[in-house]
Structures are given as C-alpha cells and as structure tokens.
Design an enzyme around this catalytic site. Sequence first.
Site, short mmCIF file in Angstrom:
data_model
loop_
_atom_site.label_atom_id
_atom_site.label_comp_id
_atom_site.label_asym_id
_atom_site.label_seq_id
_atom_site.Cartn_x
_atom_site.Cartn_y
_atom_site.Cartn_z
N THR A 34 59.56 -8.25 107.88
CA THR A 34 59.84 -7.65 109.19
C THR A 34 59.25 -6.25 109.33
O THR A 34 58.78 -5.87 110.40
CB THR A 34 61.37 -7.62 109.41
OG1 THR A 34 61.82 -8.97 109.45
CG2 THR A 34 61.76 -6.92 110.68
N ASP A 39 56.08 -13.82 105.00
CA ASP A 39 57.53 -13.73 105.12
C ASP A 39 58.11 -13.92 103.73
O ASP A 39 57.61 -14.73 102.95
CB ASP A 39 58.03 -14.85 106.06
CG ASP A 39 59.48 -14.66 106.42
OD1 ASP A 39 59.75 -14.27 107.57
OD2 ASP A 39 60.36 -14.90 105.56
N THR A 90 63.20 -8.62 103.69
CA THR A 90 64.50 -8.39 103.05
C THR A 90 65.13 -9.66 102.49
O THR A 90 65.94 -9.58 101.56
CB THR A 90 65.50 -7.77 104.07
OG1 THR A 90 65.64 -8.66 105.17
CG2 THR A 90 65.02 -6.42 104.54
N THR A 109 71.96 -7.34 95.93
CA THR A 109 72.09 -8.60 96.65
C THR A 109 71.93 -8.26 98.13
O THR A 109 72.43 -7.22 98.58
CB THR A 109 73.52 -9.16 96.43
OG1 THR A 109 73.64 -9.50 95.06
CG2 THR A 109 73.81 -10.39 97.26
N1 ASP Z 1 62.36 -13.06 107.34
C1 ASP Z 1 62.05 -11.68 107.01
C2 ASP Z 1 61.57 -11.66 105.57
O1 ASP Z 1 62.35 -11.68 104.67
C3 ASP Z 1 63.24 -10.83 107.21
C4 ASP Z 1 63.07 -9.38 106.88
O2 ASP Z 1 62.05 -8.89 106.46
O3 ASP Z 1 64.06 -8.63 107.07
O4 ASP Z 1 60.37 -11.64 105.36
#
Ligand code: ASP
Length: 340
Positions: free
Chosen positions: A12, A56, A88, A165
């Site tokens: 993200t 992602d 994340t 976590t």
């Molecule tokens: N779907 C995204 C990822 O993990 C979510 C994020 O970055 O917060 O790549």
Amino acid sequence: MSKVLLISTGGTITMVREKGTEALVPADMETFKAFIPELNAGVFDVDIEAFHPLIDSSDIGPESWKQMAQMVYDHYDAYDGFVILHGTDTMSYSASALSFMLENLGKPVVFTGSQLPVGVLRSDAKENLLTAIEIAAAKDEDGNALVPEVTIYFEDRLFRANRTTKRNAEHFSAFNSYNYPALAKAGVHITYQPHLVHYSDPNEPLVLHTEFDTNVAVLKLFPGIQPSVVRALLRTRGLKGVVLETFGAGNAPSDRWLYKELKAAVDKGIIVVNKTQCNTGSVEMGLYAVSLNLMKAGVLSGYDITTEALLTKMMMLLGEMPERAKELLGKDLCGEMTVD
Ligand code: ASP
C-alpha cells in the site's frame, strides 16, 4: 551523513490513484518520490532499489525473502542501514524471515509500510518512511548503529521484527509486539531503549542463509477437532515440521487419539512445536495435566514465540541445517523468544 539503502518491494505504501480509473496501483519510484520530496532535500543520503514489478505482500514468500536478504547482503558494506518498504499483510513473516537469514547482522534493517497509500490524503506513508530512515541512519557518538537488528517501524513504535504480529487492518498502529517491549518510541524525540536491543558479536561476519524448506504446516486446535482432520494434516506426504497452536499455556485435549497421532508424527521425524493461541504469555508444558501428553509425544515448547517467527525459523532451519533444526528450534537465535 549516514548512507541508507531503501528497498521497495511494494504494498500500500507505494500506491497512488491511477488517473482516469481512480483505482489504487503501485507507483513507479519517480512518482513515489514526488510525494516525499524530503528524500531529495539533502537531509538524508538515500539510494533506492525496487522490485520489478512491485508486489502486494500476499504474493511474497521465500523467493522474495531471498531477493530482499540478498540485496542487503550485496550492499552491506556500502550502506550504514537499510529500509525495506513492504505491504503490511505479511510484513511480520518477511521481517521475521530476514532476522534468521542475516546471521550476525550488525546494521539496522528497518521494515515499514503504511495503512493508507502514499498518494492519498491523510496517508501515514511519509511519516513512517522518514522516521524509518532516521532510525536506520541513527548512530551513537562512537559511530555504532543504535539498533543493528531487523525491526519494524510503524506509527510511533520500533519493534524487534521477529516479535511482531499484524494486529489491525484499520488503525494506523497496525503492528504489535506482545511479548517484548518496543525498542524505540517516536514522539517529539525518538527515544531508544539500548538495553532491549540484540547486539551480534561484532567479530563475527555477516552470514546469509537463503534455503527454505516449505514442507511445514500450522495445526490450530479447537474444541471438537476431529481425528480425521488432524490425521490428514499430520500424514501429509513430505511433511517435516508442524506449528501446533494450542490453548492457554500450551494445552491440548487429552484424547488418546491425539496423543497417538502426534507421537507417530514425531517418531517419523516430524518436528512439532507447541505455540500458544494467546498473543501474550508463554507455553509452559507440564503446568497442567492436559499438556503432559504433548510432552510425552515429544512435542517441543515454542515458549513465547510468534507463529510468524516460528514458521519462518522452522522453514529456514529445515532448509539450511536440517540435522540441527530440532536442537535450534529450542534455542533463542536472535531474540525471537524467551527461553526459561
Ligand atoms: N495488501 C497490502 C499488502 O500487504 C496491504 C498493505 O500494504 O497494507 O501488500
């Protein structure tokens, strides 16, 4: 001025709205940098490397871990610290994996990301990134890195990576380290806690481990679990390691069939490690009668380790040094668990 290498894998934090459709898509690094002009303002000395394509984090696994760790290893002497931009969702897995892959690490490797894309108003991307860079560059008066570990910086906390976590899909404080305090807190000042930091022996060279054996599984117990389910998992062809997620202080139903299935698996050479389903606290095998069967079956204690750290440690040890995997899973390698 410290030199920092920024490695972007995607997630993200790298996303912007596409002109026309308004859909969120990963931005190329030039577009990304336009949102964070501080990167070019002479405050930091930062070089950037990026994955092609950006991904992602749900698509990240051992191959990408290898790529990230190799980039750190290849540029190790040229930089004082590293920041890895990462989605994340699986950041705790990747960051835990790198903590085991980079043995004797003596420089900071700080993972960060954001809950809102860089190209969105109110995004937490800029603040997370700039503070992560500052932490990766931070040194004491003797020129030693303040936090020479693999860490995750998010919102206002720096955590040891293999203790984290992802706990929240909504709030800006997406991560927690339930069983180990934060290594630093960022407010008006960044307050470091040097007594909590893990320091490698400075006389030992950095060693890179890149082999993973993914013949592992997580078996989460629940009241009413059927023998057929446990059997199907434990009798999986080629299975070498199991993370057994148990109740409370490491307890399991006392059914005879469960004991027999676990014992048969251990006797076949499968390593089974007991990890509590609770976020906070530790496995204490033998505390309750309902964990005695696990001990008798040869299940090992995972103490207070996270599932993310246990899985990645297990895969790395099975891939790199299978003959020592069982022994080393019972030991704390780089601060991932509190062995009593
Ligand atoms: N779907 C995204 C990822 O993990 C979510 C994020 O970055 O917060 O790549």
